[in-house]
Design a protein around this motif. Structure first.
Motif, mmCIF file in Angstrom:
data_model
loop_
_atom_site.group_PDB
_atom_site.id
_atom_site.type_symbol
_atom_site.label_atom_id
_atom_site.label_comp_id
_atom_site.label_asym_id
_atom_site.label_seq_id
_atom_site.Cartn_x
_atom_site.Cartn_y
_atom_site.Cartn_z
ATOM 1 N N HIS A 1 0.880 -1.194 -0.182
ATOM 2 C CA HIS A 1 0.030 0.139 0.143
ATOM 3 C C HIS A 1 1.004 1.216 0.071
ATOM 4 O O HIS A 1 0.631 2.250 -0.739
ATOM 5 C CB HIS A 1 -0.873 0.167 1.060
ATOM 6 C CG HIS A 1 -1.549 1.405 1.641
ATOM 7 N ND1 HIS A 1 -2.482 1.777 0.828
ATOM 8 C CD2 HIS A 1 -1.397 2.197 2.422
ATOM 9 C CE1 HIS A 1 -3.073 2.990 1.088
ATOM 10 N NE2 HIS A 1 -2.105 3.523 2.118
ATOM 11 N N GLU A 2 1.967 1.279 0.931
ATOM 12 C CA GLU A 2 2.776 2.444 1.019
ATOM 13 C C GLU A 2 3.468 2.707 -0.162
ATOM 14 O O GLU A 2 3.642 3.917 -0.634
ATOM 15 C CB GLU A 2 3.764 2.396 2.100
ATOM 16 C CG GLU A 2 3.140 2.067 3.406
ATOM 17 C CD GLU A 2 3.808 1.941 4.599
ATOM 18 O OE1 GLU A 2 3.575 1.961 5.618
ATOM 19 O OE2 GLU A 2 5.185 1.410 4.271
ATOM 20 N N THR B 1 9.135 11.158 1.606
ATOM 21 C CA THR B 1 8.018 10.551 1.911
ATOM 22 C C THR B 1 8.088 9.082 2.581
ATOM 23 O O THR B 1 7.437 8.626 3.450
ATOM 24 C CB THR B 1 7.261 10.235 0.647
ATOM 25 O OG1 THR B 1 6.850 11.482 -0.101
ATOM 26 C CG2 THR B 1 5.815 9.461 0.748
ATOM 27 N N PRO C 1 5.760 8.665 -4.128
ATOM 28 C CA PRO C 1 5.983 9.400 -5.564
ATOM 29 C C PRO C 1 7.413 9.117 -5.982
ATOM 30 O O PRO C 1 8.275 9.785 -5.925
ATOM 31 C CB PRO C 1 5.867 10.852 -5.123
ATOM 32 C CG PRO C 1 6.425 10.849 -3.554
ATOM 33 C CD PRO C 1 5.906 9.637 -2.952
ATOM 34 N N HIS D 1 4.112 6.457 10.157
ATOM 35 C CA HIS D 1 3.240 5.267 9.908
ATOM 36 C C HIS D 1 3.434 4.194 10.759
ATOM 37 O O HIS D 1 2.569 3.571 11.253
ATOM 38 C CB HIS D 1 3.100 4.884 8.445
ATOM 39 C CG HIS D 1 2.523 5.707 7.537
ATOM 40 N ND1 HIS D 1 2.753 5.576 6.351
ATOM 41 C CD2 HIS D 1 2.062 6.991 7.566
ATOM 42 C CE1 HIS D 1 2.105 6.984 5.501
ATOM 43 N NE2 HIS D 1 1.688 7.606 6.474
ATOM 44 N N GLY E 1 2.494 2.193 -3.124
ATOM 45 C CA GLY E 1 1.409 2.389 -4.098
ATOM 46 C C GLY E 1 1.283 3.911 -4.114
ATOM 47 O O GLY E 1 0.719 4.592 -5.150
ATOM 48 N N VAL E 2 1.476 4.500 -3.002
ATOM 49 C CA VAL E 2 1.371 6.129 -2.871
ATOM 50 C C VAL E 2 2.876 6.868 -2.912
ATOM 51 O O VAL E 2 2.846 7.996 -2.917
ATOM 52 C CB VAL E 2 0.542 6.418 -1.741
ATOM 53 C CG1 VAL E 2 -0.770 6.028 -1.989
ATOM 54 C CG2 VAL E 2 1.268 6.112 -0.427
#
Length: 222
Positions: free
Chosen positions: A162-163, A179, A168, A187, A165-166
């Motif tokens: 999931h991480e 990020t 950049p 997180h 996937g976001v």
């Protein structure tokens, strides 16, 4: 933008910006006169990354310089750049204990990662970190083998998918590393809090809540 505008844009005080310039953490601006330089978005991104490494990752200046050198090395793959940041923000490895118990814990960590098919460096400090946790659990009478570890590993795998996937990855390297650092640290804290909340909920479900028990007693300060 002038250095005063750069400071206002990033929230970094001017003396701190000048310190980063002297230490080579921040590239020099474009000189427009003997006493004035112009700065751009690249400087904003770099200052944000430095703040993330310093304030969230809690890295010393020497470690920050190492991460920034990796970011600036165009010959390094993105995998190596992110790996440099990951290893930098990891806890300092504890000394390896001697004895059979430690060797079993390290072998268990290797078996788990190999069985999952994860691609990691054999010298990754995180493997020793996992082995240290397994070693401590075994000494506390709560050993974990590969079968017991697998649910945790699968949950971690799902979260990381999931991480990523976001993350950049199609922009500046600084943004991706910033990020990653913030996400890994913050997180991780969110996950820990959610897990403890889930424990509380599971306890209430398994053991029930006494009538009239609204939790006030548990939160009352003596």
């Amino acid at each position: 933008m002038r250095i005063s505008q750069l400071s206002a844009e990033t929230g970094v005080p001017i003396p701190t910006i000048k310190y980063y310039l002297r230490e080579g953490l921040l590239p020099s601006g474009e000189q427009t006169s003997a006493t004035r330089a112009e700065y751009g978005e690249a400087h904003v991104r770099r200052l944000r990354l430095i703040r993330a490494l310093l304030e969230v990752g809690r890295l010393p200046i020497a470690s920050i310089a190492k991460v920034l050198a990796a970011v600036d090395d165009e010959e390094l793959s993105m995998h190596r750049v992110l790996g440099t940041a990951h290893y930098a923000i990891a806890p300092a490895p504890a000394p390896r204990p001697d004895g059979e118990e430690w060797r079993r814990a390290r072998a268990e960590a290797d078996r788990l990662i190999s069985g999952l098919g994860w691609r990691t460096e054999p010298w990754a400090p995180t493997l020793d970190e996992l082995a240290q946790a397994l070693y401590a659990l075994a000494r506390l009478g709560m050993p974990m083998d590969e079968e017991a570890l697998r649910p945790y590993a699968r949950a971690a795998e799902t979260l990381v998918e999931h991480e990523f996937g976001v993350l950049p990855l199609d922009g500046p390297r600084e943004t991706a590393v910033e990020t990653l650092v913030i996400g890994t640290v913050m997180h991780g804290r969110v996950l820990d809090v959610l897990r403890r909340l889930a424990h509380e909920s599971a306890s209430a479900r398994f053991f029930g809540i006494e009538p009239g028990d609204d939790g006030d007693k548990a939160h009352t300060t003596p």
